[in-house]
Design a protein around this motif. Structure first.
Motif, PDB file in Angstrom:
ATOM      1  N   ASP A 192       0.855  -1.180   0.000  1.00 69.23           N
ATOM      2  CA  ASP A 192       0.000   0.000   0.000  1.00 69.23           C
ATOM      3  C   ASP A 192       0.894   1.234   0.000  1.00 69.23           C
ATOM      4  N   LYS A 247     -11.823   5.522   8.577  1.00 72.81           N
ATOM      5  CA  LYS A 247     -12.687   4.590   7.857  1.00 72.81           C
ATOM      6  C   LYS A 247     -11.907   3.631   6.974  1.00 72.81           C
ATOM      7  N   SER A 248     -10.668   3.991   6.644  1.00 72.67           N
ATOM      8  CA  SER A 248      -9.850   3.105   5.809  1.00 72.67           C
ATOM      9  C   SER A 248      -9.218   1.979   6.608  1.00 72.67           C
ATOM     10  N   GLU A 249      -9.324   2.048   7.942  1.00 77.07           N
ATOM     11  CA  GLU A 249      -8.729   1.023   8.806  1.00 77.07           C
ATOM     12  C   GLU A 249      -9.732  -0.111   9.051  1.00 77.07           C
ATOM     13  N   MET A 250      -9.245  -1.340   8.983  1.00 76.95           N
ATOM     14  CA  MET A 250     -10.094  -2.510   9.197  1.00 76.95           C
ATOM     15  C   MET A 250     -10.258  -2.819  10.683  1.00 76.95           C
ATOM     16  N   ASP A 251      -9.241  -2.496  11.474  1.00 76.34           N
ATOM     17  CA  ASP A 251      -9.250  -2.796  12.907  1.00 76.34           C
ATOM     18  C   ASP A 251      -9.848  -1.607  13.665  1.00 76.34           C
ATOM     19  N   SER A 252     -11.028  -1.772  14.230  1.00 81.63           N
ATOM     20  CA  SER A 252     -11.714  -0.677  14.906  1.00 81.63           C
ATOM     21  C   SER A 252     -11.056  -0.292  16.232  1.00 81.63           C
ATOM     22  N   LYS A 300      -7.774  -0.045  16.594  1.00 81.97           N
ATOM     23  CA  LYS A 300      -6.513   0.638  16.311  1.00 81.97           C
ATOM     24  C   LYS A 300      -6.639   2.125  16.596  1.00 81.97           C
ATOM     25  N   GLU A 338     -12.777   3.316  16.096  1.00 80.69           N
ATOM     26  CA  GLU A 338     -14.205   3.192  16.391  1.00 80.69           C
ATOM     27  C   GLU A 338     -14.807   4.532  16.801  1.00 80.69           C
ATOM     28  N   GLN A 394      -6.030   4.756   1.637  1.00 84.75           N
ATOM     29  CA  GLN A 394      -6.726   5.903   2.214  1.00 84.75           C
ATOM     30  C   GLN A 394      -7.270   6.812   1.118  1.00 84.75           C
TER      31      GLN A 394
END
Length: 370
Positions: A123, A167-172, A174, A213, A325
Motif C-alpha cells: 500500500d 474509515k480506511s482502517e479494518m481494525d476498529s 486501532k 471506532e 486511504q
C-alpha cells in the motif's frame, strides 16, 4: 535549469502529480539550498518549479522568497524584507520545558533503526490534488460546529479527513493520529521584536490520537472539538518558548516530530498554508495555478489545503496519503474532494491562442516544492 516539454498546459494531469510532475517538472534536490527549473510548454505557457531544503526554511519563508523574487522582477520594492536575526529564537535562561513536548518530539538517537526487506509496500503512499468548493467548506464547518462554538475551516476540514482516514482502517480498536502544523510567528511577537518576517523554521506539530471506532461513530462536531483542543494548546506563546528551550536542551541532537516516527505510521499531518499565487506575477500575467508538491519519505501522510486562484472561496487540496486511504477518500467523499482538472482551471479551450495574451491567467503556472 531551463527545459522544454512538447505538451500543452491543458494536457497535464495535475490531479496526479506523481505522474505529471514528479521527476519531470520539479528539479531534484542534491546538496544545495535551492533549485529552480523553468519549463516552457508547446502552447507557450511557462512552469516555474522550485525545490528548497526544508532545514533552511519552511513554506512560510519559501513564500516570502517567491513573492520577493516576483517583485524584483518588476523592479518593485520588496514588500516584506526577510529577517535572519536568529537571536529572536534564543532560548531562555534558565530554560523551561513542559513535559507535553516529550510527547510531541523525540531525539533521533532514541529511534530504532529503520527496517527494510527491500520489498515495495503493498500500500504505497501517493499524491493527488483536489479542489473543494466554498459551499462544501461551509457545510463541513456547520457540521463541525456545535453548542455555539464555531470551528474554523481548517479544524472542520481536518476533522473530516481524520474520519475518512479512520474509515480506511479494518481494525476498529486501532488508534489513529492526526497532527496540525502550527506556525509560531504570530505567537512569538512581543511588541518589541516581530518574527513575522523571520526566515527559517518556526513550526510545531501538535497531534491527537483516538480509536478508529470513536472517530467513525462519533459526529463530526466531536472530532472537530478534539482537533481544537490539541491545536489550541500549541497555539500559545508559551508553547513555542518551551519548544525553543526543548531544542536547546537536546542540542546538538536532531529531533523529529513523533507524528512522523516509525511505529505511528498511521499518523497524518494537516496544514493550511496560504500559497500567494496571486502575487507571483513575473511579468507575463498572474499564474493560473500554484501548489506545493511535498512527497514525504516514509509512510506518514500529509495534507495541505490552499486558496484557489481560479474560484474565490474554493480550496485546492494537495493530499499525500496511503493508496488505500486515497481510495476511501474518493469513494466516500468524492462529492467534496473533486479531482483538479484543466476544465476547473479554465484550460478546456484552445490554450495556444491564449499563450501570448499576458492578461490571461493561463500564461503561467507555478509549482512550489520542498
Amino acid at each position: 535549469m531551463e527545459a522544454y516539454a512538447d505538451v500543452e498546459l491543458r494536457e497535464l494531469q495535475l490531479y496526479n502529480p506523481d505522474a505529471s510532475v514528479e521527476g519531470k517538472l520539479v528539479p531534484k534536490k542534491k546538496d544545495g539550498v535551492l533549485y529552480i527549473q523553468v519549463t516552457e510548454l508547446r502552447c507557450g505557457s511557462v512552469i516555474v518549479a522550485c525545490t528548497f531544503d526544508h532545514r533552511i526554511a519552511n513554506a512560510y519563508s519559501g513564500n516570502m522568497f517567491l513573492v520577493a523574487w516576483a517583485e524584483m522582477g518588476h523592479s518593485e520594492n520588496i514588500s516584506l524584507h526577510p529577517s535572519f536575526q536568529r537571536s529572536l529564537l534564543n532560548p531562555r535562561r534558565p530554560g523551561s520545558c513542559d513535559a507535553s513536548l516529550d510527547d510531541m518530539y523525540v531525539p533521533l538517537s532514541t529511534l530504532p533503526p529503520p527496517s527494510s526487506n527491500g520489498m515495495p509496500r503493498a500500500d504505497p503512499v501517493i499524491s493527488r490534488i483536489y479542489y473543494v468548493t466554498a459551499e462544501n467548506i461551509t457545510r463541513l464547518q456547520d457540521l463541525a460546529s456545535s453548542k455555539g462554538c464555531r470551528r474554523t475551516k481548517l479544524e472542520s476540514l481536518g476533522a473530516y479527513l481524520w474520519q475518512i482516514v479512520a474509515k480506511s482502517e479494518m481494525d476498529s480498536t486501532k488508534r489513529c493520529k492526526m497532527g496540525v502544523v502550527v506556525d509560531g510567528r504570530t505567537r512569538l511577537c512581543d511588541g518589541k521584536n516581530s518574527v513575522a518576517n523571520y526566515f527559517g523554521n518556526v513550526l510545531s506539530i501538535p497531534f491527537g490520537e483516538e480509536t478508529v471506532e470513536e472517530l467513525v461513530k462519533k459526529p463530526l462536531s466531536w472530532v472537530a472539538d478534539t482537533v481544537h483542543e490539541y491545536v489550541h494548546v500549541a497555539a500559545e506563546k508559551e508553547h513555542f518558548l518551551g519548544l525553543i528551550d526543548w531544542v536547546e536542551a537536546h542540542w546538538p541532537e536532531p529531533a523529529l516530530a513523533k507524528i512522523y516516527c516509525k511505529g505511528i505510521e498511521d499518523g497524518s499531518a494537516f496544514v493550511r498554508q496560504r500559497f500567494p499565487v496571486e502575487k507571483l506575477n513575473f511579468g507575463w500575467g498572474r499564474p493560473v495555478f500554484g501548489s506545493y508538491h511535498f512527497p514525504l519519505g516514509g509512510e506518514s501522510g500529509y495534507v495541505m489545503p490552499m486558496p484557489s486562484v481560479t474560484q474565490e472561496g474554493n480550496w485546492v487540496v494537495y493530499v499525500h496519503l496511503l493508496k488505500g486511504q486515497i481510495e476511501v477518500l474518493e469513494e466516500v467523499a468524492g462529492d467534496v474532494f473533486k479531482p483538479l482538472t484543466p476544465e476547473y482551471l479554465g484550460l478546456h479551450g484552445d490554450a495556444t491562442k491564449f499563450s501570448k495574451q499576458t492578461s490571461f491567467p493561463s500564461d503561467a503556472f507555478f509549482w512550489g516544492s520542498s
